[in-house]
Scaffold this active site. Structure first.
Site, short mmCIF file in Angstrom:
data_model
loop_
_atom_site.label_atom_id
_atom_site.label_comp_id
_atom_site.label_asym_id
_atom_site.label_seq_id
_atom_site.Cartn_x
_atom_site.Cartn_y
_atom_site.Cartn_z
N GLY A 18 -116.73 1.83 113.95
CA GLY A 18 -115.80 3.03 114.50
C GLY A 18 -114.99 3.72 113.32
O GLY A 18 -114.63 3.09 112.32
N GLU A 20 -112.01 4.77 113.17
CA GLU A 20 -110.55 4.22 112.77
C GLU A 20 -110.78 2.82 112.23
O GLU A 20 -110.30 2.37 111.14
CB GLU A 20 -109.60 3.72 113.98
CG GLU A 20 -109.19 5.13 114.60
CD GLU A 20 -108.17 5.80 113.87
OE1 GLU A 20 -107.06 5.09 113.31
OE2 GLU A 20 -108.36 6.90 113.35
N LYS A 43 -125.24 -4.08 115.77
CA LYS A 43 -125.42 -3.19 114.28
C LYS A 43 -125.59 -4.18 113.22
O LYS A 43 -125.40 -4.06 112.14
CB LYS A 43 -124.41 -2.27 114.28
CG LYS A 43 -124.29 -1.38 115.13
CD LYS A 43 -123.27 0.03 114.89
CE LYS A 43 -123.43 1.09 115.60
NZ LYS A 43 -122.47 2.04 115.55
N GLU A 98 -104.42 -1.26 121.14
CA GLU A 98 -103.27 -0.83 122.04
C GLU A 98 -103.91 -0.49 123.40
O GLU A 98 -104.97 0.04 123.58
CB GLU A 98 -102.62 0.43 121.59
CG GLU A 98 -101.25 0.85 122.52
CD GLU A 98 -100.61 2.12 122.10
OE1 GLU A 98 -100.83 2.55 120.94
OE2 GLU A 98 -99.95 2.31 122.95
N TYR A 159 -91.52 0.29 109.49
CA TYR A 159 -91.47 1.19 108.21
C TYR A 159 -90.07 1.60 108.02
O TYR A 159 -89.90 1.70 107.00
CB TYR A 159 -92.81 2.01 108.41
CG TYR A 159 -93.81 1.85 109.10
CD1 TYR A 159 -94.50 0.59 108.98
CD2 TYR A 159 -94.57 3.03 109.55
CE1 TYR A 159 -95.41 0.27 109.76
CE2 TYR A 159 -95.83 2.79 110.09
CZ TYR A 159 -96.35 1.32 110.26
OH TYR A 159 -97.53 0.94 110.65
N GLU A 209 -86.95 -5.01 120.60
CA GLU A 209 -86.46 -3.96 121.39
C GLU A 209 -86.27 -4.26 122.84
O GLU A 209 -86.16 -5.62 123.35
CB GLU A 209 -87.52 -2.88 121.29
CG GLU A 209 -89.02 -3.25 121.64
CD GLU A 209 -90.08 -2.59 121.28
OE1 GLU A 209 -90.16 -1.66 120.51
OE2 GLU A 209 -91.26 -2.47 121.96
N HIS A 247 -93.94 1.56 124.77
CA HIS A 247 -94.65 0.36 124.57
C HIS A 247 -94.78 -0.10 126.01
O HIS A 247 -93.72 -0.27 126.85
CB HIS A 247 -93.78 -0.69 123.70
CG HIS A 247 -94.11 -0.38 122.23
ND1 HIS A 247 -93.16 -0.78 121.44
CD2 HIS A 247 -95.00 0.35 121.57
CE1 HIS A 247 -93.52 -0.48 120.07
NE2 HIS A 247 -94.58 -0.01 120.26
#
Lengths: 292, 380
Positions: A18, A20, A43, A98, A159, A209, A247
């Site tokens: 793919g 990405e 493939k 995701e 990051y 979080e 999220h």
């Protein structure tokens, strides 16, 4: 030393053909990661810039000795791909995808728990051991080798915090994104256990979080089983209840899962909690001393 | 995605969970027609995604045509704790003998589904859990095995419900679990689970939350989405593929990645400001996505200043800068912008902004500095 990924990592990528998948697999290879195979059903026999593609994980493992998988396929195929990797005997399965349905994640989690494969993610940026291997989408150019282990539920926030630490001279043993979904394959506790055992890691920074109770559970574990200093950050103090903040796992339900409750639980167990990313790096300096 | 009561009951019906006969209605004549078809007495219920409908006057018993008409007219258009009533559910009235509570929830901590049953239903279940925790029985279910008959029986016996309804209540739990799994629900709740005077067991209410990530395999459920309950800006953002949550402040916020955006809201609040929204432009955002994000943020008239906080990983800062420049050409914003770009191609991004010299755009080097600046500008 580092945790999870290093020079011994032999990576097979599901979804390597793919757009990405190709981009990040080659980026990981450029960093020095040993990308040995790709898997795309139908493939087999092709290659992606020299990386051989197989129809099944089983073929890839048999012919290349792959021990780590990165899953990059779309959400509706991801659970199947993870289960196939496990069935083929892969030790570590890093899932970037995701948007995987929660029930798929529940089945995968409960199945994997009975075997020996470890899942990191889904919905995570992957794992970077600076100078050794990068599996995933973490921009490696901002990080160097060092003694801070970083574990986080979020990508870009990692990051940000990693960068604040880097500006004060700190490097990282390993950076692990455990992902922002309600059923992460690996928890803070799993990573704390690995960092505790890693001789290179001298400080553990955990970045949580809102939503769920993983941070509260980690607080209890730290008090009982972690001798190294742990420093925390929690995002989402201003999040209103009942709204999913980007999220799937970041939602305050009623009075449960608030940032304040998490910070309180951690502080009650002696874990220092930075109020913003800059403060995290300031506390790191207090704990480890100045590195610049 | 939260379903309305009648939508949840449609799913219940599909999986064999017994429910009273009922019909949805959006107008008074439709409601009256439904009542006539069902036969009196009927209950007319407001369909809104908020609890406490009964106390707010959103649930009324009608014993004849005149009452049905009167109640339907009163409830339609009613404001229940901020939710406007656009739909009604007209249901055959049940004779209540006992009220229990049943639910299948998704226990994130145990990473397993959990079945719950209480003989004390019809009231606020959190209150029950607080005052009489023993009255709420819970059992984890292995998702690879599913809820077996013995699970249902065990819960039913343990919860102390009447002996004559142990079997039908256990059976209902098994069917609720079917709804939970087959419809990809993260919550299935029945409060009250009713035992009628004739000792029949029915679900009198239905609260179902379906996993948004699984809607691709449930096109019928995806169509149930109640757009009227959604905020205008949130709808606009969704159409453009952006993750946006409206808040009530005046500082517009755009960032990349959910965690960083949450952190940005916190830092703005710490600097004394009030965020107007959460907007995650996502990973790898291209210029067009940034331009439409600016449109969404500025469609909220309360916004007095906007903060861009970007740490580029997959996202390239030069793309973000191009998107902002394009947005200024198209929209010509009247409020000030503060931009902080770090990470992939940050130098290129900052150079583009410097060259474009946009009116009222301030660049800041750090996240904290940017938060302070935007708060100052929003207050000016």
């Amino acid at each position: 030393m580092a945790i999870l990924v290093d020079q011994d990592t032999r990576l097979v990528v599901s979804g390597i053909t793919g757009r990405e998948g190709t981009f990040h697999s080659l980026r990981n290879r450029d960093y020095g990661t040993n990308v040995v195979a790709g898997v795309t059903p139908g493939k087999g026999g092709q290659d992606v810039d020299g990386v051989p593609v197989f129809d099944t994980f089983h073929d890839a493992v048999e012919q290349t000795g792959a021990n780590t998988a990165m899953v990059f396929v779309p959400p509706r195929f991801a659970a199947d791909s993870i289960l196939e990797a496990e069935d083929a005997g892969i030790d570590l399965i890093v899932t970037i995808t995701e948007g995987i349905p929660a029930h798929d994640e529940l089945r995968v989690y409960n199945h994997l728990k009975r075997g020996r494969s470890r899942l990191v993610g889904p919905n995570c940026p992957g794992i970077l051991s600076p100078g050794k291997a990068n599996v995933g989408i973490i921009p490696a150019q901002f990080f160097k080798e060092g003694n801070v282990g970083l574990v986080s539920r979020s990508g870009t926030l990692t990051y940000q915090i990693g960068n604040e630490l880097a500006q004060r001279g700190f490097g990282n043993s390993t950076i692990v994104g455990i992902g922002g979904d309600p059923v992460p394959g690996s928890s803070f506790i799993d990573m704390l256990e690995l960092f505790e055992a890693d001789p290179e890691t001298e400080l553990i920074v955990m970045c949580g979080e809102i939503g769920g109770s993983a941070e509260e559970e980690a607080a209890g574990y730290i008090a009982e089983s972690v001798s190294k200093p742990v420093l925390a950050y929690i995002a989402g103090f201003t999040a209103p209840p009942g709204k999913t903040m980007g999220h799937a796992g970041a939602i305050v339900s009623g009075t449960k899962g608030t940032a304040a409750a998490k910070a309180e639980a951690l502080e009650a167990k002696g874990v220092r909690v930075g109020r913003n990313p800059t403060q995290v790096s300031e506390i790191a300096v207090e704990i480890l001393g100045t590195r610049v | 995605m939260d379903l309305l009561e009648y939508q949840g009951k449609q799913l219940f019906g599909k999986h064999g969970v017994p429910v009273p006969d009922g019909r949805p209605a959006t107008t008074v004549p439709e409601a009256v027609e439904a009542a006539e078809e069902l036969g009196y007495p009927v209950v007319i219920k407001a369909q809104v995604q908020i609890g406490g409908r009964g106390k707010a006057g959103g649930i009324k018993l009608a014993s004849d045509r005149a009452e049905a008409e009167q109640h339907a007219a009163a409830i339609l258009g009613m404001d229940i704790r901020g939710f406007m009533v656009h739909e009604l559910y007209v249901e055959k009235a049940s004779e209540i003998d006992e009220e229990y509570y049943a639910a299948i929830v998704f226990d994130r901590s145990a990473k397993k589904p959990m079945a719950m049953l209480s003989r004390m239903g019809g009231m606020d279940v959190e209150e029950v859990a607080d005052t009489d925790p023993e009255a709420m029985r819970m059992l984890h279910v292995d998702p690879l095995l599913g809820l077996q008959d013995f699970h249902g029986r065990r819960l039913a016996f343990d919860s102390g419900i009447a002996a004559d309804v142990v079997r039908p209540v256990g059976a209902m739990l098994a069917k609720l679990y079917d709804v939970f799994v087959r419809e990809d629900a993260t919550l299935v709740e029945v409060n009250p689970l009713l035992v009628t005077k004739s000792r029949e067991v029915v679900a009198l209410d239905a609260k179902v939350t379906v996993d948004d990530n699984a809607l691709f395999r449930h096109p019928d459920v995806a169509e149930m989405r109640d757009l009227s309950g959604e905020d205008e800006q949130e709808r606009m953002a969704k159409e453009r593929g952006l993750t946006y949550v409206k808040l009530d402040g005046n500082v517009g916020i755009l960032g990349n990645g959910a965690g960083l955006v949450m952190s940005t809201l916190d830092v703005v609040a710490q600097a004394g400001g009030r965020p107007a929204n959460f907007l995650d432009a996502g990973g790898g955002s291209k210029a067009e996505a940034i331009t439409s994000a600016v449109e969404v943020i500025l469609s909220d008239e309360k916004v007095r200043a906007v903060l861009f906080n970007i740490f580029g990983g997959i996202t390239r800062c030069d793309e973000v800068a191009r998107g902002l420049i394009e947005a200024f050409e198209q929209i010509k914003p009247e409020v000030p912008f503060v931009v902080r770009l770090d990470g992939t191609n940050d130098k290129e991004g900052r150079a583009l902004l410097a060259e474009a010299d946009l009116p009222n755009v301030h660049t800041e080097a750090t996240m904290l500095g940017a938060a302070e600046k935007v708060v100052e500008l929003a207050a000016a």
